[in-house]
Design an enzyme around this catalytic site. Structure first.
Site, PDB file in Angstrom:
ATOM      1  N   CYS A  52     -32.430 -66.070  -6.626  1.00  0.00           N
ATOM      2  CA  CYS A  52     -32.123 -65.986  -5.193  1.00  0.00           C
ATOM      3  C   CYS A  52     -33.387 -66.052  -4.344  1.00  0.00           C
ATOM      4  CB  CYS A  52     -31.347 -64.704  -4.898  1.00  0.00           C
ATOM      5  SG  CYS A  52     -29.641 -64.786  -5.487  1.00  0.00           S
ATOM      6  N   HIS A  53     -34.395 -65.250  -4.695  1.00  0.00           N
ATOM      7  CA  HIS A  53     -35.516 -65.051  -3.761  1.00  0.00           C
ATOM      8  C   HIS A  53     -36.664 -66.048  -3.887  1.00  0.00           C
ATOM      9  CE1 HIS A  53     -33.671 -61.622  -1.966  1.00  0.00           C
ATOM     10  NE2 HIS A  53     -33.542 -61.006  -3.129  1.00  0.00           N
ATOM     11  N   ARG A  97     -32.836 -50.638  -2.696  1.00  0.00           N
ATOM     12  CA  ARG A  97     -32.559 -52.061  -2.527  1.00  0.00           C
ATOM     13  C   ARG A  97     -32.502 -52.763  -3.888  1.00  0.00           C
ATOM     14  NH1 ARG A  97     -30.074 -56.278  -0.063  1.00  0.00           N
ATOM     15  NH2 ARG A  97     -30.983 -56.349   1.997  1.00  0.00           N
ATOM     16  N   CYS A 117     -49.486 -30.615   3.976  1.00  0.00           N
ATOM     17  CA  CYS A 117     -50.274 -31.833   3.733  1.00  0.00           C
ATOM     18  C   CYS A 117     -51.508 -31.802   4.629  1.00  0.00           C
ATOM     19  CB  CYS A 117     -49.474 -33.095   4.064  1.00  0.00           C
ATOM     20  SG  CYS A 117     -47.789 -33.146   3.461  1.00  0.00           S
ATOM     21  N   CYS A 144     -54.989 -30.036   3.778  1.00  0.00           N
ATOM     22  CA  CYS A 144     -56.003 -30.744   2.983  1.00  0.00           C
ATOM     23  C   CYS A 144     -56.416 -32.083   3.588  1.00  0.00           C
ATOM     24  CB  CYS A 144     -55.494 -30.990   1.569  1.00  0.00           C
ATOM     25  SG  CYS A 144     -55.292 -29.471   0.624  1.00  0.00           S
ATOM     26  N   HIS A 145     -55.418 -32.813   4.090  1.00  0.00           N
ATOM     27  CA  HIS A 145     -55.715 -34.196   4.498  1.00  0.00           C
ATOM     28  C   HIS A 145     -56.086 -34.334   5.972  1.00  0.00           C
ATOM     29  CE1 HIS A 145     -54.664 -36.094   0.708  1.00  0.00           C
ATOM     30  NE2 HIS A 145     -53.594 -35.336   0.633  1.00  0.00           N
ATOM     31  N   CYS A 172     -29.426 -54.971  -5.333  1.00  0.00           N
ATOM     32  CA  CYS A 172     -29.540 -56.361  -5.813  1.00  0.00           C
ATOM     33  C   CYS A 172     -29.134 -56.460  -7.278  1.00  0.00           C
ATOM     34  CB  CYS A 172     -30.955 -56.906  -5.575  1.00  0.00           C
ATOM     35  SG  CYS A 172     -31.226 -57.431  -3.858  1.00  0.00           S
TER      36      CYS A 172
END
Ligand code: HEC
Ligand code: HEC
Length: 259
Positions: A178-179, A216, A75, A78-79, A220
């Site tokens: 719920c949220h 997650r 990575c 290039c970066h 849920c």
């Protein structure tokens, strides 16, 4: 939350209730899951040395500089320095014209691996992918989420929104039930939050490891006895777009610590 309580009690004390109403900001910002966590969990997150998520950040740092694949590149080739990634993730998921759909950060990382490095894609929940997404997101820590849902992104946002409000599973519940309806309310041993994505990947004490946002989502979905989708699927990427837009303005915390 704490700030509001403090201001409320101070104002009550001084009898400045009316003035407070006049001065309070119009739009209450959504609160991070951090604000709903116990002081012990917050303390673990606050200190990079006690935050177990940083074990994966270290993996990410190593991978950043590791040459892999037929192109003989890392990575870094290039970066350059990791700091060039500062601010990048606040606008993900992002529309990509080649794919004609949204890219979550993980899709972009794998695209660089397969197209630029000629290396193998990483599995979504692998230590390398968790580590790389954690260290890239950590470069934007403290910066507000700022995804766009304009132009090409608009139809994907609509799909994500539909998913969020759709009842599903044998419990026939939507994310919203719920949220949006019950943040602050206790459900079994947990306190419901706004369910925002700003801390991911997250070290969950229950998982004893770092985990992705899509993990997650699967949890849920399963909790309401609904069929979970694949990590990295279009369904979950559109849902991530909706959720990140909902959280626009909330600061990046990655890697966060949650119960
Ligand atoms: C051969 C050069 C090359 C290598 C090696 C490479 N990239 Fe990239 N990367 C690019 C280019 C070019 C772009 C912009 C064009 C695109 O979207 O493909 C980019 C874009 C990105 C972006 C999105 C930036 C933004 O502003 O949206 C991320 C994140 C990223 N790379 C991460 C990585 C990671 C992590 C690795 C190593 C696993 C890696 N790249 C390896 C060339 C490279
Ligand atoms: C039956 C209630 C319930 C439903 C329905 C539900 N969740 Fe959750 N969710 C929880 C609980 C409990 C937690 C852990 C405590 C918290 O942060 O709310 C949680 C946590 C989360 C988190 C992590 C928040 C953080 O700060 O780490 C996200 C993101 C999330 N949910 C998204 C969703 C999405 C998207 C849906 C719909 C697909 C959904 N939830 C449906 C109960 C629910």
């Amino acid at each position: 939350m704490k700030y509001t309580k403090y201001v409320a009690s101070a104002a009550g004390l001084l009898g400045l209730g009316a003035l407070l109403v006049a001065c309070s900001p119009a739009e209450p910002k959504l609160e991070s899951g951090y604000d709903f966590a116990t002081p012990e969990t917050q303390a673990m997150q606050d200190d990079d040395f006690s935050n177990p998520g940083f074990m994966w950040v270290d993996i990410g740092a190593e991978e950043w500089a590791t040459v892999d694949g037929e192109a003989g590149k890392s990575c870094e080739s290039c970066h350059g320095d990791l700091s060039t990634m500062k601010g990048v993730t606040t606008s993900y998921p992002k529309y990509n014209a080649d794919d004609k759909k949204m890219r979550a950060l993980q899709h972009q990382i794998n695209n660089c691996r397969t197209e630029q490095m000629k290396a193998k894609a990483w599995k979504w929940e692998s230590d390398q992918m968790l580590g790389m997404s954690a260290i890239i997101k950590n470069q934007s820590k403290g910066m507000p989420l700022n995804v766009s849902i304009k132009g090409e992104a608009a139809p994907f946002y609509e799909k994500g929104k539909e998913f969020y409000f759709q009842r599903r599973g044998t419990l026939d519940m939507a994310c919203k039930h719920c949220h949006i309806d019950y943040p602050g309310v206790k459900i079994r041993a947990e306190v419901l939050s706004n369910g925002l994505p700003n801390g991911f990947p997250t070290y969950r004490l229950k998982w004893q490891k770092l985990g992705s946002l899509h993990r997650r989502f699967r949890g849920c979905n399963s909790n309401i006895r609904a069929e979970p989708y694949e990590r990295g699927s279009e369904e979950y990427t559109n849902l991530e777009l909706f959720l990140t837009h909902r959280a626009n303005g909330v600061a990046v915390e990655s890697p966060s610590v949650r119960k």
